[in-house]
Write a protein that holds these residues in place. Structure first.
Motif, PDB file in Angstrom:
ATOM      1  N   GLN A 264      33.329  26.716  46.258  1.00  0.00           N
ATOM      2  CA  GLN A 264      33.986  25.657  47.006  1.00  0.00           C
ATOM      3  C   GLN A 264      33.471  25.716  48.442  1.00  0.00           C
ATOM      4  N   THR A 265      32.466  24.883  48.748  1.00  0.00           N
ATOM      5  CA  THR A 265      31.814  24.881  50.057  1.00  0.00           C
ATOM      6  C   THR A 265      31.306  26.292  50.366  1.00  0.00           C
ATOM      7  N   GLU A 266      31.888  26.940  51.383  1.00  0.00           N
ATOM      8  CA  GLU A 266      31.382  28.256  51.788  1.00  0.00           C
ATOM      9  C   GLU A 266      32.019  29.400  51.014  1.00  0.00           C
ATOM     10  N   LEU A 267      32.964  29.104  50.134  1.00  0.00           N
ATOM     11  CA  LEU A 267      33.721  30.147  49.450  1.00  0.00           C
ATOM     12  C   LEU A 267      33.254  30.337  48.010  1.00  0.00           C
ATOM     13  N   ASN A 268      33.298  31.590  47.558  1.00  0.00           N
ATOM     14  CA  ASN A 268      33.051  31.923  46.154  1.00  0.00           C
ATOM     15  C   ASN A 268      34.349  32.393  45.526  1.00  0.00           C
ATOM     16  N   LEU A 269      34.598  31.957  44.291  1.00  0.00           N
ATOM     17  CA  LEU A 269      35.823  32.307  43.580  1.00  0.00           C
ATOM     18  C   LEU A 269      35.489  32.880  42.212  1.00  0.00           C
ATOM     19  N   ASN A 270      36.274  33.862  41.806  1.00  0.00           N
ATOM     20  CA  ASN A 270      36.219  34.389  40.436  1.00  0.00           C
ATOM     21  C   ASN A 270      37.645  34.483  39.912  1.00  0.00           C
ATOM     22  N   ALA A 271      37.825  34.230  38.614  1.00  0.00           N
ATOM     23  CA  ALA A 271      39.185  34.148  38.072  1.00  0.00           C
ATOM     24  C   ALA A 271      39.272  34.782  36.691  1.00  0.00           C
ATOM     25  N   TYR A 272      40.361  35.525  36.481  1.00  0.00           N
ATOM     26  CA  TYR A 272      40.759  36.041  35.175  1.00  0.00           C
ATOM     27  C   TYR A 272      41.967  35.250  34.691  1.00  0.00           C
ATOM     28  N   GLN A 273      42.150  35.236  33.377  1.00  0.00           N
ATOM     29  CA  GLN A 273      43.346  34.632  32.798  1.00  0.00           C
ATOM     30  C   GLN A 273      44.147  35.675  32.027  1.00  0.00           C
ATOM     31  N   THR A 274      45.461  35.496  32.008  1.00  0.00           N
ATOM     32  CA  THR A 274      46.322  36.154  31.037  1.00  0.00           C
ATOM     33  C   THR A 274      47.018  35.023  30.265  1.00  0.00           C
ATOM     34  N   GLU A 275      47.936  35.366  29.411  1.00  0.00           N
ATOM     35  CA  GLU A 275      48.590  34.329  28.617  1.00  0.00           C
ATOM     36  C   GLU A 275      49.364  33.347  29.488  1.00  0.00           C
ATOM     37  N   LYS A 276      49.984  33.841  30.566  1.00  0.00           N
ATOM     38  CA  LYS A 276      50.868  33.006  31.379  1.00  0.00           C
ATOM     39  C   LYS A 276      50.371  32.802  32.809  1.00  0.00           C
ATOM     40  N   ARG A 277      49.315  33.501  33.234  1.00  0.00           N
ATOM     41  CA  ARG A 277      48.943  33.475  34.637  1.00  0.00           C
ATOM     42  C   ARG A 277      47.431  33.466  34.825  1.00  0.00           C
ATOM     43  N   VAL A 278      47.023  33.087  36.048  1.00  0.00           N
ATOM     44  CA  VAL A 278      45.618  33.146  36.458  1.00  0.00           C
ATOM     45  C   VAL A 278      45.546  34.016  37.708  1.00  0.00           C
ATOM     46  N   ILE A 279      44.592  34.922  37.743  1.00  0.00           N
ATOM     47  CA  ILE A 279      44.394  35.817  38.880  1.00  0.00           C
ATOM     48  C   ILE A 279      43.030  35.514  39.486  1.00  0.00           C
ATOM     49  N   LEU A 280      43.009  35.163  40.772  1.00  0.00           N
ATOM     50  CA  LEU A 280      41.780  34.733  41.425  1.00  0.00           C
ATOM     51  C   LEU A 280      41.448  35.635  42.610  1.00  0.00           C
ATOM     52  N   VAL A 281      40.149  35.799  42.857  1.00  0.00           N
ATOM     53  CA  VAL A 281      39.650  36.479  44.053  1.00  0.00           C
ATOM     54  C   VAL A 281      38.765  35.487  44.790  1.00  0.00           C
ATOM     55  N   VAL A 282      39.050  35.282  46.089  1.00  0.00           N
ATOM     56  CA  VAL A 282      38.366  34.262  46.892  1.00  0.00           C
ATOM     57  C   VAL A 282      37.856  34.903  48.176  1.00  0.00           C
TER      58      VAL A 282
END
Length: 339
Positions: A264-282
């Motif tokens: 997203q523009t200057e930012l990099n994101l990575n994401a994991y999923q669980t059954e009910k949630r999403v965990i992101l590092v930005v």
């Protein structure tokens, strides 16, 4: 452990799969596997063995109707056993028959229950994070539609990036955090003490901010860290329809849900999923560094949340705990006992 050779690799590989090692040792294992083809092959072989066990457990899973029939049968057998014992108390031959029925039949029924519990435990372990993706059997290769259904939406990535920018703008050079506020319990009880859970992978990072942010349509449990002048966000948010590319929430299958990335523009994101949630590092770190952060910083959180979700799912089994306790009590009273 400062060095990883082939001998050490093979000794700790099973502990790696069981998630018993530190984050640093996991990095050494992955780094060694990248450079050593024989050890990489050994890792794949052991992973495939676990996959075979997972498939066996999945094939043996009982339906709700079958579980209910088993419960009914166990209750009927238990009642019949007691009645037979009372009626045959005056007969030596009848007494011995009742004795052997009680000594052998109940442990066998208890064993069936123990196997069901073991199968649940194996399936839970096989769904856990912290391992490289398991190669699928060619006959079980998922369709493009199955994989695409697990893709996160660009809207979610945009919201996460916006949350990082907005909250990071309030972080001063001397900002420090006292931990997650109590209000997170109303938002998501799984994120209580989120800073402590993430601490395992946050070594070397300074926690600057821990709070709840977002808007009525999208809220985050949000941690912001500083490392060498860069700010890094760890965000946890619900896995709802707006979080998914298709607009619908598909059944979660851990072995198909890979670590996803976005820019997203200057930012990099990575994401994991669980059954009910999403965990992101930005962060504004280079793509490879942000991905590495996702492995170290997010995985302890993913593991914790998946464990909570698995426990919640087990508690929803109708009469699971009570019926299992009945089996154990009957077996123990009759000379059996679960092993």
């Amino acid at each position: 452990m400062q060095k990883m050779d082939c001998h050490n690799f093979k000794e700790v590989l099973d502990s790696y799969f069981c998630e018993e090692l530190t984050v640093e040792t996991n990095h050494l294992i992955l780094h060694h596997a990248e450079r050593c083809p024989p050890c990489r092959s050994e890792m794949a072989s052991r992973r495939n063995l676990r996959l075979a066990l997972q498939r066996a457990c999945a094939q043996d899973q009982m339906s709700d109707d079958a579980c209910e029939r088993l419960r009914t049968l166990l209750r009927a057998e238990a009642k019949a056993g007691y009645v037979a014992k009372v009626k045959s108390a005056g007969s030596r031959r009848g007494w011995w028959a009742a004795f052997f029925d009680l000594k052998l039949a109940l442990p066998m029924m208890a064993g069936v229950a123990a196997l069901l519990v073991a199968a649940i435990g194996v399936a839970t372990y096989m769904q856990s994070p912290g391992r490289l993706p398991i190669p699928l059997d060619p006959a079980e290769t998922p369709s493009a539609g199955q994989v695409a259904a697990l893709h996160l939406s660009n809207a979610l990535m945009t919201e996460a990036a916006s949350g990082h920018r907005k909250c990071a703008s309030h972080v001063k050079s001397d900002s420090t955090s006292q931990g997650m506020p109590d209000e997170v319990n109303d938002l998501d009880p799984a994120c209580v003490d989120l800073d402590k859970i993430a601490a395992e992978g946050a070594q070397g990072l300074q926690l600057c901010l821990a709070h709840v942010c977002g808007d009525p349509d999208r809220h985050f449990a949000h941690l912001i860290y500083r490392h060498e002048g860069q700010l890094i966000s760890l965000l946890v948010t619900p896995r709802d329809g707006r979080a998914m590319q298709t607009g619908q929430v598909p059944i979660f299958v851990a072995r198909l849900a890979e670590l996803q990335e976005s820019q997203q523009t200057e930012l990099n994101l990575n994401a994991y999923q669980t059954e009910k949630r999403v965990i992101l590092v930005v962060s504004a770190l280079p793509k490879s560094e942000n991905e590495k952060l996702a492995h170290t910083l997010a995985l302890p959180v993913v593991k914790h949340i998946r464990r909570i979700e698995n426990q919640a799912a087990l508690l929803k089994w109708p009469e699971f705990d009570r019926n299992f306790a009945e089996i154990e009590l009957l077996s123990t009273a009759r000379g059996g006992g679960l092993r």
